[in-house]
Motif scaffolding. Structure first.
Motif, PDB file in Angstrom:
ATOM      1  N   ASP A  86      12.943  -7.674  -0.540  1.00 17.12           N
ATOM      2  CA  ASP A  86      12.174  -8.476  -1.493  1.00 17.12           C
ATOM      3  C   ASP A  86      10.835  -7.828  -1.848  1.00 17.12           C
ATOM      4  N   ARG A 116       1.414   0.475   2.011  1.00 20.75           N
ATOM      5  CA  ARG A 116       1.734   0.464   0.596  1.00 20.75           C
ATOM      6  C   ARG A 116       0.969   1.591  -0.061  1.00 20.75           C
ATOM      7  N   THR A 146       8.316  -5.075  -3.555  1.00 20.30           N
ATOM      8  CA  THR A 146       8.332  -4.264  -4.770  1.00 20.30           C
ATOM      9  C   THR A 146       7.408  -3.077  -4.570  1.00 20.30           C
ATOM     10  N   GLY A 147       7.586  -2.069  -5.384  1.00 21.78           N
ATOM     11  CA  GLY A 147       6.706  -0.907  -5.320  1.00 21.78           C
ATOM     12  C   GLY A 147       7.025  -0.020  -4.134  1.00 21.78           C
ATOM     13  N   HIS A 148       6.061   0.781  -3.766  1.00 20.96           N
ATOM     14  CA  HIS A 148       6.225   1.862  -2.812  1.00 20.96           C
ATOM     15  C   HIS A 148       5.682   1.355  -1.471  1.00 20.96           C
ATOM     16  N   SER A 149       6.522   0.647  -0.706  1.00 22.92           N
ATOM     17  CA  SER A 149       6.044  -0.023   0.508  1.00 22.92           C
ATOM     18  C   SER A 149       6.893   0.352   1.710  1.00 22.92           C
ATOM     19  N   ASP A 184      16.490   2.772  -0.925  1.00 19.85           N
ATOM     20  CA  ASP A 184      15.610   2.510   0.212  1.00 19.85           C
ATOM     21  C   ASP A 184      15.983   3.487   1.325  1.00 19.85           C
ATOM     22  N   LYS A 216      20.316   0.164  -3.088  1.00 15.85           N
ATOM     23  CA  LYS A 216      19.569  -1.088  -3.188  1.00 15.85           C
ATOM     24  C   LYS A 216      20.444  -2.273  -2.777  1.00 15.85           C
ATOM     25  N   PHE A 255      11.893   3.111  -5.479  1.00 16.12           N
ATOM     26  CA  PHE A 255      12.328   2.581  -6.762  1.00 16.12           C
ATOM     27  C   PHE A 255      13.856   2.520  -6.884  1.00 16.12           C
TER      28      PHE A 255
END
Lengths: 183, 21
Positions: free
Chosen positions: A65, A25, A67-70, A137, A100, A134
Motif C-alpha cells: 500500500d 523514503r 507509494t513512491g520509493h520506500s 518490488d 506488483k 515503481f
C-alpha cells in the motif's frame, strides 16, 4: 542516542533476538549518498517478544500500500540497515524481485520466518528489507558472511520454502562490497 | 543454548492475543 532495551513483557513469548523496524523514503531527485540515506531512515521501534512485534506491525501500513520509493527494514537490534555496519560489511544479501501485488504477503512471510528462527544459520541473519519501487518490488535478506556458501545456500533454500514463490522467480546473491562498488 | 523457534502458524495465532495463554 540512548534507548531503553526492549524486554519481553510478563506472559509474552520471547524472541531469540530483539529486532528493530525501520522505514526509509528516498526524496525524489536527491542523490542516494550515505549521508542522505542515514538522514532518510527512521527507526520505528524495537521489540523483544512475539506480542510486541504484532503491536508494531499491526499498526504499520503494508508494503503493497506504499507509494513512491520506500523501504521497510527489519534488523536485529544493534545492527543498522546499512552496508557500513560492522555486522554487514563482510556480508551480502539474497535479492528477490517481485511483481506488483506480492510484496505484502511475501514481506510478512519473510519476517515471520526470521523472527521464528526458521533459517537455522546460527547468528548469520542480519535483517531484511522490502523495497517498494515503481514497476516491481524487491525483497532482500542480509547475512553476515558473504563468503560462507553453506550459509547462503541454506538461506536460499529456506527462502524458497517460506515464501512459496512462483517457480520462475529469480533469486540473486550480491555481496555488499559489490553493491558499494557499483552504486 | 536452546534456540527459540516459532513456526508461522504459531506466530499468526499470537496476532490478536496480547496476553499469552
Amino acid at each position: 542516542a540512548r534507548r531503553k532495551m526492549a524486554v519481553p513483557g510478563a506472559g509474552e513469548h520471547p524472541l531469540q533476538f530483539n529486532y528493530s523496524l525501520w522505514y526509509s523514503r528516498r526524496t525524489p531527485g536527491r542523490p542516494a549518498s550515505t549521508q542522505s540515506y542515514e538522514q532518510n531512515i527512521r527507526q520505528i521501534g524495537t521489540f523483544a517478544s512475539v506480542e510486541q512485534f504484532w503491536r508494531f506491525y499491526s499498526h504499520m501500513i503494508r508494503p503493497g500500500d506504499l507509494t513512491g520509493h520506500s523501504d521497510f527494514h527489519l534488523f536485529k537490534d544493534g545492527i543498522k540497515p546499512m552496508w557500513e555496519d560492522d555486522a554487514n560489511k563482510m556480508g551480502g544479501k539474497w535479492i528477490i524481485r517481485l511483481r506488483k501485488g506480492l510484496a505484502s504477503r511475501c514481506w510478512e512471510n519473510l519476517i515471520l520466518a526470521i523472527l521464528g528462527e526458521q533459517f537455522m544459520v546460527g547468528e548469520e541473519i542480519c535483517g531484511a528489507v522490502v523495497s517498494v519501487r515503481f514497476q516491481e518490488d524487491i525483497l532482500s535478506i542480509w547475512n553476515k558472511t558473504a563468503s560462507d556458501q553453506a550459509t547462503t545456500a541454506r538461506i536460499r533454500d529456506t527462502l524458497r520454502r517460506v515464501l512459496n514463490l512462483p517457480p520462475n522467480t529469480i533469486m540473486e546473491y550480491k555481496t555488499h562490497t559489490d553493491s558499494i562498488k557499483y552504486s | 543454548g536452546t534456540r527459540i523457534i516459532y513456526d508461522r502458524k504459531f506466530l499468526l495465532e499470537r496476532r490478536s492475543s496480547p496476553v499469552a495463554k
